[in-house]
Design a protein around this motif. Sequence first.
Motif, short mmCIF file in Angstrom:
data_model
loop_
_atom_site.label_atom_id
_atom_site.label_comp_id
_atom_site.label_asym_id
_atom_site.label_seq_id
_atom_site.Cartn_x
_atom_site.Cartn_y
_atom_site.Cartn_z
N LYS A 1 48.23 38.68 55.60
CA LYS A 1 49.38 37.77 55.49
C LYS A 1 48.98 36.39 54.99
O LYS A 1 48.03 35.80 55.48
CB LYS A 1 50.03 37.60 56.87
N GLY A 2 49.72 35.92 54.03
CA GLY A 2 49.56 34.54 53.58
C GLY A 2 48.29 34.23 52.81
O GLY A 2 48.04 33.08 52.46
N VAL A 3 47.48 35.23 52.50
CA VAL A 3 46.21 34.95 51.80
C VAL A 3 46.38 35.13 50.30
O VAL A 3 46.91 36.13 49.83
CB VAL A 3 45.08 35.87 52.33
N ARG A 4 45.92 34.14 49.56
CA ARG A 4 45.86 34.25 48.10
C ARG A 4 44.46 34.67 47.75
O ARG A 4 43.52 33.92 47.97
CB ARG A 4 46.11 32.88 47.47
N CYS A 5 44.30 35.84 47.22
CA CYS A 5 42.95 36.30 46.90
C CYS A 5 42.37 35.39 45.82
O CYS A 5 42.96 35.21 44.76
CB CYS A 5 42.98 37.75 46.44
N PRO A 6 41.21 34.78 46.10
CA PRO A 6 40.70 33.72 45.23
C PRO A 6 40.03 34.23 43.95
O PRO A 6 39.66 33.43 43.11
CB PRO A 6 39.68 33.01 46.11
N MET A 7 39.86 35.51 43.80
CA MET A 7 39.21 36.02 42.59
C MET A 7 39.90 37.29 42.13
O MET A 7 40.64 37.92 42.88
CB MET A 7 37.73 36.28 42.85
N GLU A 8 39.64 37.65 40.87
CA GLU A 8 40.15 38.92 40.37
C GLU A 8 39.40 40.03 41.08
O GLU A 8 38.19 39.98 41.21
CB GLU A 8 39.83 39.07 38.88
N LEU A 9 40.11 41.04 41.52
CA LEU A 9 39.42 42.21 42.05
C LEU A 9 39.42 43.26 40.95
O LEU A 9 40.37 43.38 40.20
CB LEU A 9 40.15 42.75 43.28
N SER A 10 38.32 44.00 40.86
CA SER A 10 38.22 44.91 39.73
C SER A 10 37.53 46.21 40.09
O SER A 10 36.60 46.24 40.88
CB SER A 10 37.45 44.21 38.61
#
Lengths: 252, 481
Positions: free
Chosen positions: B198-207
């Motif tokens: 909840k509420g977390v902006r993933c700080p990097m692209e996941l790949s």
Amino acid sequence: MLSINNLHARIDEKKILKGINLEIKPGEVHAIMGPNGSGKSTLASVLAGREDYEVTQGTVEFAGKDLLELSPEERAGEGLFLAFQYPVEIPGLSTTNFIKTAVNEVRKYRGEEALDAVAFLKLMKEKMAMVNIDQSLLSRSLNEGFSGGEKKRNEVFQMAMLQPKLAILDETDSGLDIDAIRIVANGVNKLRNKDNAVLVVTHYQRLLDYIVPDFVHVLYNGRIVKSGPKELALELEERGYDFIKNEFKVEA
Amino acid sequence: MNNELSAIEKTVLSDYKYGFVTEIEADEAPPGLNEDIVRFISAKKNEPEWMLEWRLKAYNHWLKMEEPNWANVKYEKVNYQEIKYYSAPKQKKKVNSLDEIDPELRKTFEKLGISLDEQKRLSGVAIDAVIDSVSIGTTFKEQLAELGIIFCSISEAIQEHPELVKKYIGSVVPITDNYFSALNSAVFSDGSFCYIPKGVRCPMELSTYFRINAEGTGQFERTLLIADEGSYVSYLEGCTAPIRDENQLHAAVVELIAMQDAEIKYSTVQNWYPGDKDGKGGIYNFVTKRGICQGAHAKISWTQVETGSSITWKYPSVILKGDYSQGEFYSVAVTNNHQQADTGTKMMHLGKNTRSRIVSKGISAGVSNNSYRGLVHVGKNAANARNFSQCDSLLLGDKCGAHTFPYIEVKNNTAVVEHEATTSKIGEDQIFYCNQRGIDTETAVALIINGFAKEVMNQLPMEFAVEAQKLLAISLEGSVG
Ligand SMILES: Nc1ncnc2c1ncn2[C@@H]1O[C@H](COP(=O)(O)OP(=O)(O)OP(=O)(O)O)[C@@H](O)[C@H]1O
Ligand SMILES: [Mg+2]
């Protein structure tokens, strides 16, 4: 610099150029005039290397090379530039990006290093001022939705960026308002020097008030039927093409 | 100002660039499919009983199903008994860190240009690499864990987070959904799992990077991505496969779940081997991708650049369940030589004030066939639903085909559905204009198609957009002039 000898060209079975002879030396400005459909744009296309036209006879030498042996992109690399009568649109391709590609491809052909972003921007700023073109136009898709006059101005801007040896301007004045003609012509004049040459195709004397030609040629029915000093353009403006048509009716 | 062109120049190679085979011993199942194989896979992965049961249920359902043949593609039927359903690169022991991975395998990744170390240090993209059937290593795991983000292989998730997997797997694409998803559910061997709290902006692209390596294997990955309330994640999937003579099957399932106010951006750059000039070999890519906007104001956006595979059959879809939720589909599909693509999307408007946007750009060359097939469904409770679809086709040459099949079902009369379609050809005038400026035909084509596809390319994360532009140029090499 350019020497055209007895050039014949056709498309499909239709003969359009029927023996053109023309000699252009560095530093000169030549104007070609002539009625609609006489073959002016065809001559420009053949010189630029458009494959639809078949050269059936004659030779063209450009900067010491056999021009007809070169591909269109090689001709551009050698310093031949055509400002199109009808510039094409390429949706989605930014004008800046297109010109950057062109500049660097031509540099590559000449064995020069590609310009980096900084050097390119600097060159662009300088030439933008010269032909008075708006930055916002250059960030748009190539010619897409440009007004007629904007397209023509973009052609002259590209000419400024590519600094050709020989620039062929095919009716670059048509569609331009009076102020724009002056601005564009001034741009062309600023680009002139003793080593390059300009071939102007036009219907109107007005452009030639600004870009003063050393020679004026009349193209009619695939041949240059009359050549003279800049005053010839004035005479044509006054008398129209009828006297020439009458003179050459028999041969046509 | 970008440098897309110099990048194109560097990589315009005429052959499939990623066609190499890595010599690694594999731990494989014998070819063929039966209940024992399903049990074998499950046992190999040390799965809990519920997982095995789920697989068996899927297998038994699959047996009763028929392979679909309604897509606008033609191919020789797959013999499901000749495929190997499990192939794991053999590793001496369980790896604890990336440094312990088999050097041969690491070389593979380096050739692919995704050296895990490099990725880790330079680009800040977290990668889970799947080779053949098994997930190899996930970078950045600890850093993500600090934010409560779970990003790991699905096998690991089954062991470590069974409650999440059990709750969500099959919730968007049920095992009964279609032939290939049923098959996948029975035999999937690995894939990626991701949970954003909840509420977390993933700080990097996941790949995730997929690669089919072993001969005669099918690849059946399973991806499950859950974005909890108010979270955001951008996810990229890339694929390659070596050149083989026989066709290889790829049947993946991707499920996305976006809770209230969450946003998922899922981008794919697909360049599986397309087969040779005569249409021999290549990957059959039969993929089921679906996302659900579970809560209000959720948003799911699919972006795909499809240049590979001999056959692509794929319709990333969004179920717009939450009110005010949004679905987007941006696609560039390139087909050349004998490639066939039947791709598009489904937008299922169920909630009120839901919106969807479809931008599809099809580029066909050679004797290929490129079809867009899209469904916009507006349910009876979906008041004020809006859809806009734009489908453009670009043809190179006159032996290729482009087809558009838009299906629209509207059960609520407050809905507004708009569809626009265009077909154009690369004009000789355009190419000559570029030539006259010193640009050769190959480069001119690259510029023109990248211009055509720009609206979609702009949706990709920056570093992948450059990669995708190169791919477009490579896949259309030699098709004009
Ligand atoms: N692609 C083509 N196919 C058939 N005929 C052509 C083609 N291109 C040119 N022509 C014909 O060749 C003749 C010369 O055309 P061209 O465009 O060179 O004339 P122009 O002197 O430039 O005329 P304008 O002053 O109207 O621009 C015309 O009769 C034209 O119809
Ligand atoms: Mg003309």
